[in-house]
Design a protein around this motif. Structure first.
Motif: not given
Length: 962
Positions: A27, A30-31, A41-42, A45-46, A48-49, A53, A56, A145
């Protein structure tokens, strides 16, 4: 064309990938990478969730090295690492490498933190987080976070998040973290990290291992940096896909043993097992049940080792491919440095006995039947046996199979009997027999066909009782991943089906010839059952007219299924091949001998011959193809054209249709144009007329599917349970729906983010209706589990004990009946065998002998005169003292009887009982498909005596020719 520099950067990334995955905080980075599409990218991110990590980061690296490359892609990636606070990862990319000693020291510190996470999680996380931020171990975003994690999930969860973040910092973070603990007055934790003697010993051991590994790793990287020195490579370098380097280089780069890190919900479900209790872990497919089992195994072995107690873990699976999967993907990578891990299955080439393997290893992964065989050996007093008391933990994969008649249940019934004997021994103040801890794993216990909640609860409680589980552990309902997109594709019936009409016309003619009146739709499942019943009864009645007609009707019914499922030409090819084979049966190898063809057989052959040309012509006309196939084509094309990396499974009912569907895909250029690479995987049993797949062939296909060489798998139900296929992102059930367990398992094969689950209706399949029933049962199952979990422990244990005692009593009754049935006092001479096709008497039980307590053979000279021998190229060589060598068939009618075995240099005709009508004391047995259904004890094959008789016979033949 890709530049040489880009190729070298990809090569370096391939080498660095294992380390980068550990160091990148997705996180953060990525951006900052502008050449990755927002949709991709989404998905990262998903990932990673859901999976953390490391998983991801692997996806992120794939996206970075994806071709074609954007100009400046490598520099942009390194900049993103630097600006995202992943400076250590950026240093690697620019070949600013630490010394092997510094790298090893850092690796030690990371491992030590992993080792002590249970203790460190008790820290005052808010205070430590603030100090870590002020010392620049955390960024502002990371601090926020972690604070959010503390608020939402508690201090311990926040502590784990903090530790996961700081270990990715450049070397030197450890001493800073120690100072933070000291400053925040965490003296116990500080002492544990610095002054505890036991920890220091572990630290030294870690250091020795890490020094070796990191030296090897950095040596490889230094060699690469030297290679790059003469090229115009910028002061940065970058990763590639695993295929970018050969396996040996990646193996050197890989850490020798992975660290086990559980997510919070995994740790929660593991809790009672870590206390030594028997439990069932019920988690959705893809939620890491096996990883939980590995963690419990490690903790179990560590604890018993520290206590000086014996330790032995056995992992039971119900399919051969799962043995290798659990061994190489889970247990070995995490436990190989500390414990001895071995696997055993029917494919194993180990030359020592299973008993010795159990003695010499800490963890044994095997098929359940192997353990049951050796438990039975011990029970019968054989030396080469295994006792339950030899084991300290049994892990049962897919434990919902622990029901009546299953091998899991046989093993657990031994356990339950001993458990209740132990209660009596304790009352008598005697020493009880030690029993292993039990851990069951399942994605779905099912409801056992229940239609009411009460029965569903009872079904699940019986499984809990069979496994002696103190609790069934599940993930909290609110933590479940969102449901897959589920699509039901209905199809329209053919407006015209001339091919099917001709098949039905032929079937009607056969019905009239045999005077049969079916009561259900031709080609339906009910029709197939009706035909099988008619064939068995006709064989018993020696009504060869009806028997052979029923056999041919089965083939036409199957061709209707193929016509409705795949192409008409597949249905025609199947029928044509069948009749070619039947005609071969009627042709003797020797010209002077003629095989009998009855009037009914001649009628059937001519009936097909008369309609063959019309069927062949219709099969070539695409206008009449079924709508199911066109819907399937559309769905597959959509999945592959709408995803970056599509990988899916199509589940189908029969082996024959799986092979035909795969052939259709491979012959269709539209699929090849969008990169579809298909293969099929079917079962390994030989009960079907279709050549089975060996486990090695299955393993090879699944391996190719896992690494992307194959991206569309056509599978029968063999792939539904257990097989680890993490990259799959769409599942299609094509005209196949069984029960709610199979539905949940099949859905679970689609593990990748944004995966879809589609049902395609096929005529006569009833897919949509059955799926509705399964959804209802699934919801009922979840409610039943929650009701069971809400029971107070006393009420739960009372019901479990009642079910266990009931199971033991039922087992006693069953064993008594079995003993009566197994009392094989009948004389072998009282059983007679006749050919199933022509009813000719063949032999009596006196003529049959048994090899290795398994193979029934007839080696008498009289029997030799009754059969002809044919080659069979599909028979597979067995890695034992025997091999199959063609098959034997009735000399009178051509009916296959069995195979010709070569046993220690002697040809032995091996009989398959399903090809005969069995007559016991004048009573015919129509439904005899296995030899153990014949209540006769056959004499053992005397190899020496038969060899001597053969030698004497050969000598007498020689004398006659002299």
């Amino acid at each position: 064309m890709e530049s040489e520099t880009d190729e070298m950067r990809e090569c370096l990334i391939g080498c660095l990938r294992p380390r980068l995955k550990e160091l990148i905080v997705v996180d953060r980075v990525l951006d900052l990478i502008d050449f990755i599409e927002n949709e991709q990218k989404e998905r990262i991110r998903q990932k990673a969730r859901n999976d953390g990590d490391i998983s991801a980061a692997d996806y992120l690296i794939n996206a970075v090295v994806q071709k074609p490359h954007t100009p400046g892609w490598f520099t942009a990636f390194v900049d993103a690492l630097n600006n995202g606070g992943c400076n250590f990862a950026a240093d690697y990319m620019q070949l600013n490498l630490p010394t092997p000693e510094a790298e090893a020291e850092n690796e030690n510190c990371v491992r030590l933190i992993h080792l002590l996470i249970p203790s460190l999680a008790d820290m005052a996380t808010e205070t430590v987080c603030a100090h870590c931020f002020s010392e620049r171990l955390l960024t502002e975003d990371e601090r926020d976070r972690i604070t959010a994690e503390i608020v939402n999930r508690g201090r311990r969860s926040g502590a784990r998040e903090l530790l996961r973040r700081i270990i990715k910092c450049p070397p030197g973070w450890y001493s800073t973290f120690l100072q933070v603990l000291k400053d925040t007055e965490h003296h116990v934790l500080y002492n544990e990290l610095t002054g505890n003697e036991g920890i220091q010993t572990k630290f030294s051991l870690l250091k020795t291992t890490a020094n070796t590994v990191t030296t090897n790793f950095l040596t490889l990287v230094y060699v690469l940096s030297d290679l790059y020195a003469g090229n115009e490579l910028p002061s940065n370098s970058e990763p590639s896909q695993p295929g970018g380097m050969d396996g040996s280089a990646l193996e050197v780069a890989r850490s020798p043993e992975k660290e086990i890190t559980l997510r919070d919900y995994q740790m929660e479900v593991a809790g009672p097992a870590l206390e030594g209790k028997n439990i069932i872990v019920c988690l959705p497919t893809g939620s890491g049940k096996t990883r939980v089992a590995v963690y419990i195994t490690k903790e179990h072995l560590d604890r018993r080792k520290a206590e000086g107690k014996p330790r032995k873990v056995i992992v039971l699976v119900n399919k051969v491919p799962l043995v290798e999967q659990h061994y190489s993907a889970e247990f070995l990578p995490f436990l190989k440095n500390k414990y001895k891990v071995e696997r055993v299955s029917g494919d194993s080439q180990l030359k020592i006995s299973f008993t010795e393997i159990v003695k010499k290893n800490d963890i044994i992964i095997c098929t359940a039947q192997i353990l049951e065989n050796y438990l039975e050996r011990a029970n019968s007093g054989e030396d080469e046996g295994v006792n339950l008391s030899d084991l300290t933990l049994i892990i049962i994969d897919e434990c919902h199979h622990t029901q009546k008649g299953g091998v899991y249940n046989h093993i657990m019934m031994r356990y339950l009997k001993q458990k209740h004997k132990n209660k009596r021994l304790v009352k008598e103040q005697k020493e009880p027999v030690p029993l292993p801890q039990i851990l069951g794993l399942t994605a779905s216990p099912g409801v056992g066909g229940a239609t009411k909640m009460e029965k569903a609860e009872e079904h699940i409680l019986r499984i809990c009782a069979n496994l002696d589980a103190s609790r069934i552990m599940t993930r909290r309902q609110e933590e479940f991943k969102k449901e897959q997109r589920k699509i039901v594709v209905s199809v329209e019936d053919r407006r015209e089906d001339p091919f099917g009409d001709v098949i039905k016309k032929i079937m009607t003619a056969i019905h009239n010839h045999a005077e049969l009146t079916p009561t259900c739709d031709l080609g339906s499942q009910n029709y197939e059952q009706w035909v099988v019943q008619k064939e068995r009864q006709a064989a018993k009645d020696e009504n060869q007219k009806v028997r052979v007609c029923a056999e041919h009707l089965r083939q036409y019914s199957e061709s209707l299924n193929l016509c409705n499922t795949i192409r008409m030409q597949d249905a025609f090819s199947f029928l044509n091949k069948y009749y070619e084979e039947e005609m071969k049966k009627k042709t003797a190898p020797e010209e002077e001998h003629k095989i009998q063809i009855t009037d009914t057989e001649r009628f059937l052959f001519n009936l097909f011959k008369d309609n063959k040309k019309e069927l062949e012509t219709l099969a070539k006309n695409p206008e009449y193809e079924n709508d199911s196939l066109s819907k399937l084509r559309t769905k597959i094309l959509h999945e592959f054209s709408s995803r970056d990396e599509a990988r899916g499974i199509v589940f189908i009912k029969t082996r024959r249709s799986a092979i035909a569907l795969n052939q259709w895909i491979q012959e269709n250029s539209k699929f090849a144009d969008i990169g579809v690479k298909s293969a099929y995987v079917i079962g390994g049993g030989d009960q079907s007329v279709v050549k089975p797949m060996t486990s090695a062939e299955q393993k090879d296909v699944l391996k190719k599917f896992g690494n992307g060489q194959v991206n569309l798998l056509i599978a029968t139900t063999v792939a539904e349970e257990g097989l680890d296929i993490p990259a799959c992102n769409f599942v299609i059930r094509y005209g196949l729906v069984t029960n709610e367990i199979a539905m949940i398992q099949a859905q679970g094969r689609g593990r990748a983010e944004d995966s879809s689950y589609t049902l395609v209706e096929v005529k006569n399949s009833g897919v949509a209706e059955k799926e509705c029933v399964n959804e209802y049962r699934k919801n009922m199952m979840n409610k039943a589990i929650q009701k069971i979990k809400s029971l107070n422990q006393a009420a739960y244990e009372k019901r479990i004990t009642e079910f266990q005692i009931q199971a033991i009593m039922e087992e006693k009754v069953r064993m008594t009946k079995k003993k009566q049935k197994d009392i094989k006092n009948e004389s072998p001479s009282n059983v007679k065998f006749s050919c199933r096709s022509c009813s000719e008497p063949i032999c009596t039980g006196d003529d049959i002998q048994i090899i290795e307590n398994m193979h029934r053979v007839n080696v008498t000279p009289q029997f030799r005169k009754l059969y002809i021998q044919r080659e069979n190229t599909t028979l597979q060589e067995r890695l034992l003292d025997y091999e199959t060598n063609g098959f034997i068939a009735c000399k009178n009618c051509g009916q296959r009887w069995g195979s010709m075995m070569m046993y220690k240099g002697i040809e032995c005709p091996c009989l398959d009982v399903k090809n005969f009508v069995v007559n016991l004391n004048g009573k015919k047995i129509s439904k005899c498909t296995k030899w153990n259904e014949v209540p006769i004890k056959f004499s053992a094959f005397d190899y020496a005596e038969h060899a001597i008789n053969m030698t004497m016979s050969d000598n007498s033949d020689d004398d006659e020719t002299m």
